[in-house]
Design a protein around this motif. Structure first.
Motif, short mmCIF file in Angstrom:
data_model
loop_
_atom_site.label_atom_id
_atom_site.label_comp_id
_atom_site.label_asym_id
_atom_site.label_seq_id
_atom_site.Cartn_x
_atom_site.Cartn_y
_atom_site.Cartn_z
N LEU A 1 -17.48 -35.03 -33.05
CA LEU A 1 -16.69 -35.55 -31.93
C LEU A 1 -17.24 -36.92 -31.59
O LEU A 1 -18.45 -37.06 -31.36
N GLN A 2 -16.36 -37.92 -31.55
CA GLN A 2 -16.78 -39.28 -31.25
C GLN A 2 -16.00 -39.79 -30.05
O GLN A 2 -14.78 -39.61 -29.96
N PHE A 3 -16.71 -40.45 -29.13
CA PHE A 3 -16.11 -40.96 -27.91
C PHE A 3 -16.17 -42.48 -27.92
O PHE A 3 -17.25 -43.07 -28.01
N VAL A 4 -15.00 -43.10 -27.86
CA VAL A 4 -14.91 -44.56 -27.81
C VAL A 4 -14.90 -44.98 -26.35
O VAL A 4 -13.95 -44.70 -25.61
N SER A 5 -15.97 -45.63 -25.94
CA SER A 5 -16.10 -46.06 -24.55
C SER A 5 -15.22 -47.28 -24.30
O SER A 5 -15.26 -48.26 -25.04
N LYS B 1 -6.83 -37.49 -25.24
CA LYS B 1 -6.89 -36.39 -24.29
C LYS B 1 -8.34 -36.16 -23.90
O LYS B 1 -9.27 -36.66 -24.54
N ARG B 2 -8.52 -35.39 -22.86
CA ARG B 2 -9.85 -35.06 -22.37
C ARG B 2 -10.25 -33.69 -22.92
O ARG B 2 -9.41 -32.80 -23.04
N ILE B 3 -11.52 -33.54 -23.25
CA ILE B 3 -12.00 -32.23 -23.70
C ILE B 3 -13.12 -31.78 -22.77
O ILE B 3 -14.18 -32.40 -22.71
N PRO B 4 -12.91 -30.73 -22.03
CA PRO B 4 -13.94 -30.27 -21.09
C PRO B 4 -15.14 -29.69 -21.83
O PRO B 4 -14.99 -28.97 -22.83
N ASP B 5 -16.33 -30.03 -21.38
CA ASP B 5 -17.58 -29.46 -21.91
C ASP B 5 -17.74 -29.70 -23.41
O ASP B 5 -18.38 -28.91 -24.11
N ASN B 6 -17.15 -30.79 -23.91
CA ASN B 6 -17.29 -31.14 -25.33
C ASN B 6 -16.87 -30.01 -26.26
O ASN B 6 -17.45 -29.79 -27.33
N ARG B 7 -15.82 -29.31 -25.87
CA ARG B 7 -15.33 -28.19 -26.69
C ARG B 7 -13.92 -28.49 -27.16
O ARG B 7 -12.95 -28.30 -26.42
N PRO B 8 -13.76 -28.97 -28.39
CA PRO B 8 -12.42 -29.28 -28.90
C PRO B 8 -11.63 -28.01 -29.16
O PRO B 8 -12.19 -26.91 -29.29
N ALA B 9 -10.33 -28.14 -29.26
CA ALA B 9 -9.48 -27.00 -29.54
C ALA B 9 -9.74 -26.49 -30.96
O ALA B 9 -10.00 -27.27 -31.88
N ASP B 10 -9.69 -25.19 -31.12
CA ASP B 10 -9.90 -24.60 -32.45
C ASP B 10 -8.90 -25.14 -33.46
O ASP B 10 -9.25 -25.39 -34.62
N ASN B 11 -7.66 -25.31 -33.04
CA ASN B 11 -6.64 -25.83 -33.97
C ASN B 11 -6.98 -27.23 -34.46
O ASN B 11 -6.70 -27.58 -35.61
N ASP B 12 -7.58 -28.06 -33.58
CA ASP B 12 -7.98 -29.40 -34.00
C ASP B 12 -9.07 -29.33 -35.06
O ASP B 12 -9.06 -30.08 -36.05
N LEU B 13 -10.03 -28.44 -34.87
CA LEU B 13 -11.11 -28.29 -35.85
C LEU B 13 -10.60 -27.76 -37.18
O LEU B 13 -11.02 -28.19 -38.26
N LYS B 14 -9.68 -26.80 -37.13
CA LYS B 14 -9.09 -26.28 -38.37
C LYS B 14 -8.30 -27.37 -39.10
O LYS B 14 -8.33 -27.46 -40.33
#
Length: 414
Positions: free
Chosen positions: A389-393, A335-348
């Protein structure tokens, strides 16, 4: 602009009734198929909106290809996403490599045509090498006495026919389940293939496969299907047959608007692809040093008298010398994350993985059409735990789509 009967869209996009889009009749076919709900798309005003599933949907006389896309606005030189979908399907074991014949060039075809073409190639190979014969027991009237005479049935059926015998005997022929699945899939391709060369090839191959007792197609049938040394070569063809036959939904009301929905969860494909590529890279660069396991289950919580709950990170990396201690937990997110801000639930969720795996670092792994720098992050008040957060190009290379895993390898080997 899409043709009247072929549309190519990306996941999460919308197709509407409009100029260059769906017709009212096409939308009605999709609405009928949707019924009370389906996971692949949702209904919107005068159209449909696709979910996170990718692949192909053939409905009546038209086809919709739904392709993956890593970024909302990819650059002009972004990789061809149909090619990458094929790559991910292979990584997930949903598109077998061709056997026995020259390598199949799928990339010029739609996904559905590619599956059909590969099945035809596999079936042609089986016919050329000889279809397997098996012993089977049959009973019925015969003009010769062979096997055991079934007296009760013989008297019932042949009271006035002394020249006949009702017997039970063994036959050695090609009428068995493995060949029946080939025949039923060829019949399906001959009926639904849009390309004349595919339907024609299917009809030609049908001439080389004898009549077989038709099998009732269910998921259980394929799950319980077994292979011996002589039938092992059928496995690639049966993998494709399973997808095509189970994905086919005949229109019992109108008869001409049958639907074949060959769609796959993009999140699952992304996880399998990263698993395969990460294992390849680690084995090539550091042979025997690291282990990568998927879906590692750890007990999490149990209510009194209830069922135990568990947590399952997508991928966990270990040192081969210490396979009991995790060094990195990865959770793949298509999925795409705008402004490099992951969902809080993902971080938890990642914090829980860290704690229950006894691991100090974890990472959320996202796709990208261009090079993007990862984002480091630490959990407050939980000493020594981090989640980045890691981005696979994903970029086009000399051998197709190339996934740049350097950020993940640096996390593992640091």
């Amino acid at each position: 602009m899409p043709s009247k009967n072929h549309f190519t869209v990306f996941e999460h996009e919308t197709l509407r009734v409009q100029e260059g889009g769906l017709t009212s009749d096409q939308l009605q076919i999709l609405v009928d198929y949707y019924g009370e709900g389906c996971p692949y798309f949702s209904l919107v005003y005068r159209g449909i909106k696709f979910n996170e599933y990718v692949g192909v949907l053939q409905a009546g006389p038209f086809t919709i290809e739904v392709l993956p896309k890593a970024d909302r606005d990819p650059p002009d030189d972004s990789p061809p996403w149909r090619n990458f979908l094929i790559t991910m399907l292979r990584a997930a074991g949903l598109l077998p490599e061709p056997t026995g014949l020259a390598a199949l060039h799928l990339r010029a075809y739609s996904i559905l045509d590619g599956y059909m073409l590969l099945f035809l190639q596999e079936t042609r190979y089986l016919i050329q090498t000889g279809l397997v014969r098996r012993y089977r027991t049959t009973e019925g009237n015969s003009s010769t006495l062979k096997g055991s005479l079934q007296f009760a049935q013989h008297i019932r059926h042949n009271g006035t026919h002394a020249e006949r015998f009702y017997t039970r005997h063994t036959v050695y022929d090609q009428d068995h389940l493995h060949n029946a699945l080939l025949r039923q899939t060829l019949q399906l391709i001959a009926r639904i293939a849009r390309a004349p060369d595919l339907s024609g090839a299917a009809r030609t191959l049908l001439l080389n496969i004898p009549e077989c007792q038709e099998a009732a197609i269910t998921e259980t049938l394929f799950e319980t299907l077994t292979y011996s040394r002589t039938t092992a070569s059928y496995r690639p063809a049966h993998q494709i047959a399973r997808l095509l036959l189970l994905a086919y939904h005949p229109d019992v009301r109108r008869g001409s608007n049958n639907v074949l929905a060959l769609l796959f969860d993009a999140n699952m494909l992304w996880e399998k692809y990263i698993l395969q590529r990460l294992r390849q890279e680690l084995n090539q660069r550091f042979p025997g040093t690291y282990l990568v396991r998927e879906q590692v289950r750890t007990n999490f919580w149990q209510p009194a008298g209830g069922v135990m709950r568990s947590v399952k990170p997508d991928l966990v990396v270990y040192e081969a010398a210490h396979p009991e201690t995790a060094i990195l937990v990865l959770d793949t997110k298509w999925k795409r994350i705008p402004d490099n801000r992951p969902a809080d639930n993902d971080l938890k969720q990642m914090l829980v993985y860290n704690l229950y795996q006894g691991c100090g670092q974890s990472a959320l792994v996202y796709p990208a059409s261009r090079q993007r720098t990862g984002i480091a992050g630490h959990y407050q008040s939980v000493h020594g735990t981090s989640c980045s957060l890691q981005f696979v190009s994903l970029q086009e290379g000399a051998h197709g789509i190339q996934a740049h895993l350097e950020p993940l390898l640096q996390l593992i080997t640091a």
